[in-house]
Design an enzyme around this catalytic site. Structure first.
Site, short mmCIF file in Angstrom:
data_model
loop_
_atom_site.label_atom_id
_atom_site.label_comp_id
_atom_site.label_asym_id
_atom_site.label_seq_id
_atom_site.Cartn_x
_atom_site.Cartn_y
_atom_site.Cartn_z
N HIS A 63 0.83 -1.21 0.00
CA HIS A 63 0.00 0.00 0.00
C HIS A 63 0.87 1.27 0.00
O HIS A 63 0.71 2.15 -0.86
CB HIS A 63 -0.93 0.00 1.22
CG HIS A 63 -1.73 1.25 1.37
ND1 HIS A 63 -3.02 1.36 0.90
CD2 HIS A 63 -1.42 2.47 1.88
CE1 HIS A 63 -3.46 2.59 1.13
NE2 HIS A 63 -2.51 3.29 1.73
N GLU A 64 1.78 1.34 0.95
CA GLU A 64 2.60 2.55 1.04
C GLU A 64 3.47 2.72 -0.20
O GLU A 64 3.75 3.85 -0.62
CB GLU A 64 3.45 2.53 2.32
CG GLU A 64 2.64 2.59 3.62
CD GLU A 64 1.66 3.76 3.69
OE1 GLU A 64 1.95 4.83 3.12
OE2 GLU A 64 0.59 3.59 4.30
N HIS A 91 1.76 4.69 -2.83
CA HIS A 91 1.94 6.14 -2.66
C HIS A 91 3.32 6.55 -3.18
O HIS A 91 3.48 7.60 -3.82
CB HIS A 91 1.87 6.54 -1.19
CG HIS A 91 0.50 6.45 -0.57
ND1 HIS A 91 -0.59 7.12 -1.07
CD2 HIS A 91 0.05 5.80 0.54
CE1 HIS A 91 -1.65 6.89 -0.30
NE2 HIS A 91 -1.29 6.08 0.68
N HIS A 99 3.41 6.98 -6.81
CA HIS A 99 2.71 8.22 -7.19
C HIS A 99 3.68 9.40 -7.08
O HIS A 99 3.68 10.30 -7.92
CB HIS A 99 1.52 8.40 -6.25
CG HIS A 99 0.40 9.24 -6.79
ND1 HIS A 99 -0.73 9.49 -6.06
CD2 HIS A 99 0.23 9.88 -7.96
CE1 HIS A 99 -1.54 10.27 -6.77
NE2 HIS A 99 -0.98 10.53 -7.93
ZN LIG Z 1 -2.49 5.30 2.23
#
Ligand SMILES: [Zn+2]
Length: 655
Positions: free
Chosen positions: A445-446, A449, A452
């Site tokens: 998940h991290e 980011h 991104h």
């Molecule tokens: Zn998050």
């Protein structure tokens, strides 16, 4: 102070902050000089005799405040991950000053008058100009002098309370820890874990920053479970009062700015746009989620042989999971070794999708010896940026997991991104770090980011990388979770840390089946927190909350989500996201983003999954755009249609 490392740009690769040189006494003078220099630059822009243009106004504002930016970026990163008494003191002192500083710019009438006159034909410039206008109006640029004066006071107090709230919580994680003298009380946690909790002859289990402590799934002594649960929900009680006060101040500020409540103010510049849009979505989820949780509760009570209490939920859920799916969460750990999860899982998936590669840079230092630095290269071998990984929990680190930038990508400064992922994995006393399935999930998940941030290809820092609306930012990170159990990826990283054997196929199958279990619990604890956030932020200034605990209870009941066996993921007293983390009236974002996430996962599956062509399409249309375009337009460009809620409802078992 000529040697203050914040006064000049870093000379390290990618302008990585020179952590080896930065000392605590550098921060305050760098903040002071940074703010003074920034204000002088802003005054020069506002006072210019030239007619206002995009370049001499907006681009000039983007170029201003470099020392302050460098200082604040490092300071708040370290304050979150590796704080100290001196940093906490400075944080208390500097936060209101930074708020005052930001108000001095956004409430500068001459500057605002110039911004209003700027025009441009360039689409990227026009989008940024619009962001600036929104930022200024939302900060109160159009208010009268007395209104602005009151606004400044409200912002000052909010800033102070927010720092206090988070510092109280950091203290509570150890002050409210479960302490036992007899290690037998911790039966179920496993010998190695129990040993690692020993401290001066006693055993200390610190609290993690959410309601349902993971140890509740393992502790066999029911009374110890009850104690742990009560410590968890009762921590930092002083924060109840701070929260109620903050909700009042935010309500008053929203009213000043012309909004019926803080929630309406917040969502106005999000992709949701209106309170009604958020509520319409939440309404569709609450009923089915509670029904699922009720069915799960019945199965747990049957397993237990008595009516269960909230502190029994995880324990019996684990038993039902074992009975029903023959699934043992602990049996997976030996297959999830930290280094391998990253190199052969997280990095491998990114490599196959986007063609990127990773090289260790042990020569580059982070702010703590446990921080690892990787250089990231694009498919054509060109340098892309740096990725820093800070995996371990520390007593001086905030709970949870997050990503932040140390350097924002922008063509304006010719800077490439430097991004950090923070996790809170318990560091073993010795031997390899073996992760739980949830921790593997957090890693992917991290890193979503991080991608991104790393793939950002925009001109201006204000819209770089993850500078998108809050209810959009969780979308790319959630999409990246889809590769955790993707067969080729899982087979590549999930290998026994001693034998190198791949995870047995039956364990993988059980994992997938077991993932569907307990969805009612997960959805209800999330929605309860979301609706609690919502209730606090739909208050009007006239509605003073004298009893925050009673308010919380009434709010959950009114929202139809008061289910005593599944309390909110965060209660008011430790709801860091909304009282100290920028997510006020924004906790709905996770499920709002999940609509786009579920749609995107479906798109990847329809188009052959883990392929360069698919990754490149997602990167080109979405990840590389940062906040430089309308986020929903980039979603449509990627997906080829408007988002529908159906894939989300299916995934969560809500239809
Ligand atoms: Zn998050």
């Amino acid at each position: 102070m000529a040697d203050n490392p914040f006064f000049a740009p870093s000379s390290l690769p990618y302008r990585l902050p020179p952590f080896a040189e930065i000392r605590e006494e550098h921060y305050l003078p760098a903040f002071e000089r940074g703010m003074a220099e920034h204000l002088a630059e802003v005054e020069a822009i506002a006072g210019s005799d030239d007619p206002p243009t995009f370049d001499n106004t907006i681009a000039a504002l983007e170029r201003a405040g470099r020392i302050l930016d460098r200082t604040a970026t490092v300071f708040f990163s370290v304050a979150a991950s590796n704080t100290s008494d001196a940093i906490m003191e400075l944080e208390k002192r500097i936060s209101p000053e930074l708020t005052r500083h930001s108000d001095a710019i956004r409430l500068n009438r001459a500057l605002w008058a110039r911004i209003k006159q700027v025009t441009t034909d360039d689409p990227e410039q026009a989008w940024l100009l619009e962001k600036y206008r929104e930022d200024f109006i939302r900060a109160g640029a159009d208010l009268t002098e007395p209104e602005q004066e009151r606004l400044r006071e409200l912002n000052q107090e909010l800033s102070k309370l927010s720092t206090e709230f988070s510092q109280n919580l950091l203290k509570a994680s150890t002050e409210s820890a479960l302490v036992v003298d007899d290690p037998a009380a911790l039966d179920g946690l496993g010998e190695a874990t129990i040993r690692s909790l020993e401290k001066d002859g006693r055993y200390v289990l610190p609290l993690l920053n959410f309601t349902n402590q993971p140890a509740l799934a393992q502790l066999t002594d029911r009374d110890v479970r009850r104690r742990l649960f009560e410590l968890s929900v009762g921590r930092a009680p002083v924060n109840f009062g701070l929260a109620a006060r903050m909700a009042m101040l935010r309500a008053e500020r929203a009213a000043l700015l012309g909004f019926p409540n803080h929630a309406a103010y917040v969502v106005a510049d999000q992709t949701a746009k209106t309170v009604e849009a958020v509520e319409e979505m939440l309404d569709q989820l609450v009923g089915p989620a509670v029904r699922n949780a009720e069915a799960e509760a019945a199965a747990l009570a049957e397993q237990a042989g008595f009516p269960i209490e909230p502190w029994d939920w995880s324990y019996y859920a684990e038993k039902v999971r074992r009975a029903r799916y023959d699934f043992d969460a602990d049996a997976m750990r030996p297959y999830f070794e930290l280094d391998r999860v990253y190199r052969d899982g997280v990095f491998e998936a990114a490599g196959r999708l986007y063609g990127v590669t990773f090289t260790d840079r042990p020569d580059l230092a982070g702010y703590h010896e446990d921080v690892r630095v990787f250089e990231v290269f694009d498919a054509d071998g060109s340098a892309l940026g740096l990725f820093l990984l800070d995996p371990y929990a520390r007593a001086n680190k905030r709970g949870g997991a997050w990503m932040n930038n140390l350097v924002d990508q922008s063509f304006l400064f010719g800077e490439k991104p430097v991004v950090v992922n923070n996790l809170n994995i318990t560091k073993p006393a010795e031997g390899p770090t073996l992760l739980s399935y949830d921790e593997v999930n957090t890693a992917f998940h991290e890193f979503g980011h991080a991608l991104h941030g790393l793939f950002s290809a925009v001109r201006f820092p204000r819209v770089s990388g993850t500078s998108v609306p809050r209810d959009f930012v969780e979308y790319p990170s959630q999409v990246n979770e889809m590769w955790i159990t993707w067969p080729e990826i899982l087979a590549n990283y999930a290998r026994h840390h001693e034998t190198g054997e791949p995870m047995p196929a039956e364990l993988v199958k059980k994992l997938e089946a077991a993932e569907k279990f307990n969805q009612g619990f997960k959805t209800v604890e999330y929605l309860a927190a979301t609706l609690l956030d919502w209730a606090w932020h739909k208050l009007v200034p006239e509605h003073e909350v004298a009893d925050p605990v009673a308010f919380e209870k009434a709010a959950l009941e009114a929202a139809g989500i008061a289910f005593p066996l599944v309390p909110p993921r965060y209660r008011t007293n430790y709801f860091m996201h909304i009282f100290s983390g920028g997510y006020s009236a924004g906790y709905y974002s996770y499920i709002w983003s999940e609509v786009l996430d579920a749609e995107s996962v479906e798109w990847f599956k329809e188009n052959g999954g883990l392929k360069r062509a698919n990754g490149d399409h997602f990167r080109r249309e979405l990840l590389s755009r940062g906040g430089s375009v309308d986020p929903l337009a980039s979603f449509r460009a990627f997906r080829g249609r408007e988002p529908s809620i159906r894939p989300l409802l299916e995934r969560r078992g809500l239809i």
